[in-house]
Design a protein around this motif. Structure first.
Motif, PDB file in Angstrom:
ATOM      1  N   ARG A  44     -58.685   0.347 -44.193  1.00 46.15           N
ATOM      2  CA  ARG A  44     -58.212   1.575 -43.553  1.00 46.15           C
ATOM      3  C   ARG A  44     -56.722   1.729 -43.871  1.00 46.15           C
ATOM      4  O   ARG A  44     -55.919   0.884 -43.490  1.00 46.15           O
ATOM      5  N   VAL A  45     -56.394   2.799 -44.575  1.00 42.40           N
ATOM      6  CA  VAL A  45     -55.039   2.986 -45.100  1.00 42.40           C
ATOM      7  C   VAL A  45     -54.441   4.272 -44.543  1.00 42.40           C
ATOM      8  O   VAL A  45     -55.100   5.321 -44.544  1.00 42.40           O
ATOM      9  N   GLY A  46     -53.205   4.190 -44.066  1.00 40.42           N
ATOM     10  CA  GLY A  46     -52.498   5.366 -43.574  1.00 40.42           C
ATOM     11  C   GLY A  46     -51.462   5.839 -44.575  1.00 40.42           C
ATOM     12  O   GLY A  46     -50.685   5.036 -45.095  1.00 40.42           O
ATOM     13  N   LEU A  47     -51.461   7.145 -44.868  1.00 37.61           N
ATOM     14  CA  LEU A  47     -50.490   7.751 -45.775  1.00 37.61           C
ATOM     15  C   LEU A  47     -49.821   8.930 -45.078  1.00 37.61           C
ATOM     16  O   LEU A  47     -50.489   9.698 -44.378  1.00 37.61           O
ATOM     17  N   PRO A  48     -48.524   9.107 -45.274  1.00 36.17           N
ATOM     18  CA  PRO A  48     -47.824  10.203 -44.591  1.00 36.17           C
ATOM     19  C   PRO A  48     -48.055  11.550 -45.255  1.00 36.17           C
ATOM     20  O   PRO A  48     -48.186  11.646 -46.474  1.00 36.17           O
ATOM     21  N   ASN A  49     -48.093  12.601 -44.445  1.00 31.28           N
ATOM     22  CA  ASN A  49     -48.219  13.964 -44.969  1.00 31.28           C
ATOM     23  C   ASN A  49     -47.061  14.324 -45.884  1.00 31.28           C
ATOM     24  O   ASN A  49     -47.220  15.051 -46.865  1.00 31.28           O
ATOM     25  N   ASP A  50     -45.867  13.851 -45.546  1.00 33.91           N
ATOM     26  CA  ASP A  50     -44.653  14.362 -46.166  1.00 33.91           C
ATOM     27  C   ASP A  50     -44.102  13.464 -47.270  1.00 33.91           C
ATOM     28  O   ASP A  50     -42.927  13.459 -47.562  1.00 33.91           O
ATOM     29  N   TYR A  51     -44.985  12.690 -47.891  1.00 36.16           N
ATOM     30  CA  TYR A  51     -44.522  11.852 -48.998  1.00 36.16           C
ATOM     31  C   TYR A  51     -45.422  12.115 -50.196  1.00 36.16           C
ATOM     32  O   TYR A  51     -46.232  13.027 -50.216  1.00 36.16           O
ATOM     33  N   ALA A  52     -45.268  11.293 -51.249  1.00 40.75           N
ATOM     34  CA  ALA A  52     -45.999  11.513 -52.501  1.00 40.75           C
ATOM     35  C   ALA A  52     -47.442  11.052 -52.349  1.00 40.75           C
ATOM     36  O   ALA A  52     -47.877  10.073 -52.943  1.00 40.75           O
ATOM     37  N   VAL A  53     -48.185  11.777 -51.534  1.00 39.59           N
ATOM     38  CA  VAL A  53     -49.541  11.375 -51.220  1.00 39.59           C
ATOM     39  C   VAL A  53     -50.408  11.311 -52.470  1.00 39.59           C
ATOM     40  O   VAL A  53     -51.216  10.409 -52.643  1.00 39.59           O
ATOM     41  N   ALA A  54     -50.261  12.279 -53.369  1.00 36.50           N
ATOM     42  CA  ALA A  54     -51.092  12.314 -54.566  1.00 36.50           C
ATOM     43  C   ALA A  54     -50.904  11.044 -55.397  1.00 36.50           C
ATOM     44  O   ALA A  54     -51.875  10.438 -55.866  1.00 36.50           O
ATOM     45  N   PHE A  55     -49.663  10.605 -55.582  1.00 37.91           N
ATOM     46  CA  PHE A  55     -49.379   9.393 -56.349  1.00 37.91           C
ATOM     47  C   PHE A  55     -50.001   8.173 -55.669  1.00 37.91           C
ATOM     48  O   PHE A  55     -50.687   7.368 -56.307  1.00 37.91           O
ATOM     49  N   LEU A  56     -49.785   8.047 -54.364  1.00 42.28           N
ATOM     50  CA  LEU A  56     -50.270   6.877 -53.652  1.00 42.28           C
ATOM     51  C   LEU A  56     -51.790   6.868 -53.548  1.00 42.28           C
ATOM     52  O   LEU A  56     -52.415   5.818 -53.638  1.00 42.28           O
ATOM     53  N   GLN A  57     -52.386   8.035 -53.357  1.00 48.67           N
ATOM     54  CA  GLN A  57     -53.840   8.088 -53.342  1.00 48.67           C
ATOM     55  C   GLN A  57     -54.406   7.624 -54.681  1.00 48.67           C
ATOM     56  O   GLN A  57     -55.411   6.912 -54.725  1.00 48.67           O
ATOM     57  N   GLY A  58     -53.751   8.027 -55.767  1.00 48.58           N
ATOM     58  CA  GLY A  58     -54.197   7.594 -57.087  1.00 48.58           C
ATOM     59  C   GLY A  58     -54.109   6.089 -57.247  1.00 48.58           C
ATOM     60  O   GLY A  58     -55.012   5.451 -57.805  1.00 48.58           O
ATOM     61  N   VAL A  59     -53.021   5.496 -56.759  1.00 49.67           N
ATOM     62  CA  VAL A  59     -52.841   4.044 -56.840  1.00 49.67           C
ATOM     63  C   VAL A  59     -53.935   3.326 -56.057  1.00 49.67           C
ATOM     64  O   VAL A  59     -54.538   2.345 -56.521  1.00 49.67           O
ATOM     65  N   ILE A  60     -54.224   3.824 -54.858  1.00 43.52           N
ATOM     66  CA  ILE A  60     -55.194   3.158 -53.987  1.00 43.52           C
ATOM     67  C   ILE A  60     -56.620   3.329 -54.500  1.00 43.52           C
ATOM     68  O   ILE A  60     -57.418   2.388 -54.485  1.00 43.52           O
ATOM     69  N   THR A  61     -56.962   4.528 -54.965  1.00 45.83           N
ATOM     70  CA  THR A  61     -58.318   4.736 -55.485  1.00 45.83           C
ATOM     71  C   THR A  61     -58.530   3.988 -56.799  1.00 45.83           C
ATOM     72  O   THR A  61     -59.654   3.594 -57.115  1.00 45.83           O
ATOM     73  N   GLN A  62     -57.462   3.780 -57.565  1.00 45.22           N
ATOM     74  CA  GLN A  62     -57.562   2.950 -58.770  1.00 45.22           C
ATOM     75  C   GLN A  62     -57.997   1.537 -58.389  1.00 45.22           C
ATOM     76  O   GLN A  62     -58.849   0.930 -59.055  1.00 45.22           O
ATOM     77  N   TYR A  63     -57.438   1.018 -57.321  1.00 48.19           N
ATOM     78  CA  TYR A  63     -57.816  -0.310 -56.827  1.00 48.19           C
ATOM     79  C   TYR A  63     -59.289  -0.333 -56.427  1.00 48.19           C
ATOM     80  O   TYR A  63     -60.018  -1.288 -56.725  1.00 48.19           O
ATOM     81  N   GLN A  64     -59.743   0.735 -55.762  1.00 49.28           N
ATOM     82  CA  GLN A  64     -61.141   0.796 -55.346  1.00 49.28           C
ATOM     83  C   GLN A  64     -62.081   0.793 -56.552  1.00 49.28           C
ATOM     84  O   GLN A  64     -63.127   0.147 -56.532  1.00 49.28           O
ATOM     85  N   ARG A  65     -61.699   1.515 -57.612  1.00 49.09           N
ATOM     86  CA  ARG A  65     -62.539   1.556 -58.803  1.00 49.09           C
ATOM     87  C   ARG A  65     -62.644   0.177 -59.454  1.00 49.09           C
ATOM     88  O   ARG A  65     -63.664  -0.167 -60.062  1.00 49.09           O
ATOM     89  N   GLN A  66     -61.602  -0.626 -59.315  1.00 48.83           N
ATOM     90  CA  GLN A  66     -61.614  -1.966 -59.892  1.00 48.83           C
ATOM     91  C   GLN A  66     -62.445  -2.939 -59.056  1.00 48.83           C
ATOM     92  O   GLN A  66     -62.837  -3.997 -59.536  1.00 48.83           O
ATOM     93  N   HIS A  67     -62.685  -2.585 -57.785  1.00 47.51           N
ATOM     94  CA  HIS A  67     -63.439  -3.453 -56.869  1.00 47.51           C
ATOM     95  C   HIS A  67     -64.497  -2.604 -56.175  1.00 47.51           C
ATOM     96  O   HIS A  67     -64.246  -2.011 -55.123  1.00 47.51           O
ATOM     97  N   SER A  68     -65.678  -2.570 -56.753  1.00 46.84           N
ATOM     98  CA  SER A  68     -66.729  -1.681 -56.257  1.00 46.84           C
ATOM     99  C   SER A  68     -67.204  -2.039 -54.855  1.00 46.84           C
ATOM    100  O   SER A  68     -67.823  -1.209 -54.177  1.00 46.84           O
ATOM    101  N   GLY A  69     -66.912  -3.253 -54.413  1.00 47.34           N
ATOM    102  CA  GLY A  69     -67.333  -3.646 -53.069  1.00 47.34           C
ATOM    103  C   GLY A  69     -66.421  -3.153 -51.969  1.00 47.34           C
ATOM    104  O   GLY A  69     -66.700  -3.360 -50.780  1.00 47.34           O
ATOM    105  N   ILE A  70     -65.324  -2.486 -52.336  1.00 46.78           N
ATOM    106  CA  ILE A  70     -64.351  -1.995 -51.360  1.00 46.78           C
ATOM    107  C   ILE A  70     -64.704  -0.560 -50.946  1.00 46.78           C
ATOM    108  O   ILE A  70     -64.994   0.294 -51.774  1.00 46.78           O
ATOM    109  N   SER A  71     -64.665  -0.318 -49.652  1.00 43.21           N
ATOM    110  CA  SER A  71     -64.779   1.040 -49.122  1.00 43.21           C
ATOM    111  C   SER A  71     -63.445   1.419 -48.500  1.00 43.21           C
ATOM    112  O   SER A  71     -62.860   0.632 -47.750  1.00 43.21           O
TER     113      SER A  71
END
Length: 304
Positions: free
Chosen positions: A98-125
């Protein structure tokens, strides 16, 4: 050869657990030790430091200046130790993060970083929650989040592992000109946003009139408002889109005050999957241009 002092990871883990959980008894429950054993470890750590690291204030535990410095190093040592242990354990990484990201920051960049990690580990939700920084940190404190990115201020540094400086930039649509002498239309998040506050502070200090022409909590709506010429906004270089241009002092816009952003988590509550995600985020930030600033304390970075 000089006598080298070894800070054992079990002592550092106890120290971080006591601070993150706020009590010796809670740390003992997580670590499987009695309160006297926890107290003994803390005294041993203070002997190694050569000074007190925690002081009691009523029911609260407060860090001394030496404790604050040690905590920063301890988090980094444990992060690397647990990454190595996880790597050689070769266990399959799985579970819900469970990850919290702020509305007023570079959400698109951070979401990309985090979802990249998920793609590398298919067992992660992943469960990603976006909100204001204060709300995100409250949710982390209540164990409703595993880790968080949030704005840092002097009152909200508990659970802070790594921080960096973000310098907001003025953004406007290409081909659209705004004359500061005529007043500036702003595209902004609602009140409470650090970027909105920086814009207003800068314009007020420069005695430039302004009005809020667009208000919205989502970064996408804010970006569209800028691209469509509704107003100017304070963004990061990660959230600049095609069709936008940078405004600076040559355009009559005063510089915006920097913002400190941090990565927060409770180390004793974080799973192997969470530790690996923390390391993945830090590695991607390093690749994106995060550099150490020797004038700052350990774990504090400067994003150019």
């Amino acid at each position: 050869m000089a006598n080298i002092v070894n800070f054992q990871t079990d002592l550092l883990r106890t120290f971080v657990s006591v601070i993150d959980l706020g009590a010796y008894t809670k740390a003992g429950e997580v670590l499987g030790r009695t309160q006297p054993a926890i107290s003994l470890q803390m005294r041993r750590l203070e002997e190694l430091v050569g000074a007190p690291i925690i002081r009691q204030s009523g029911r609260s535990l407060l860090l001394t200046s030496e404790g604050e410095m040690l905590l920063s190093y301890a988090r980094e040592i444990l992060r690397l130790n647990d990454e190595v242990a996880s790597y050689f354990n070769r266990s399959r990484i799985s579970g819900v993060l469970r990850v919290g990201l702020p509305n007023d920051y570079a959400v698109a960049f951070l979401q990309g970083v985090i979802t990249q990690y998920q793609r590398q580990h298919s067992g992660i939700s992943l469960e990603i929650y976006c909100g204001w920084s204060a709300d995100i940190l409250d949710r982390l404190r209540a164990d409703e989040l595993d880790l968080a990115i949030a704005m840092v201020n002097n009152e909200r540094t508990q659970y802070l592992s790594r921080s960096w400086i973000e310098r907001p930039i003025w953004a406007a649509a290409e081909g659209v000109r705004f004359n500061p002498a005529d007043g500036i239309p702003l595209a902004a998040h609602p009140e409470g946003c650090a970027y909105r506050a920086r814009m207003i502070q800068a314009l007020d200090a420069a005695h430039i009139r302004w009005r809020v022409a667009y208000t919205g909590s989502g970064i996408g709506g804010l970006q569209n408002a800028v691209v469509n010429g509704l107003g100017v906004s304070a963004l990061t270089r990660y959230t600049m889109l095609p069709g936008m241009r940078l405004l600076d002092e040559s355009d009559g816009f005063p510089p915006l005050a920097e913002i400190r952003v941090g990565l927060f988590y409770k180390h004793p509550r974080l799973s192997d999957a969470g530790i690996r995600l923390v390391n993945h985020i830090i590695a991607r930030l390093d690749e994106a241009g995060v550099v150490g600033d020797p004038a700052r304390s350990p774990g504090v970075l400067d994003l150019q």
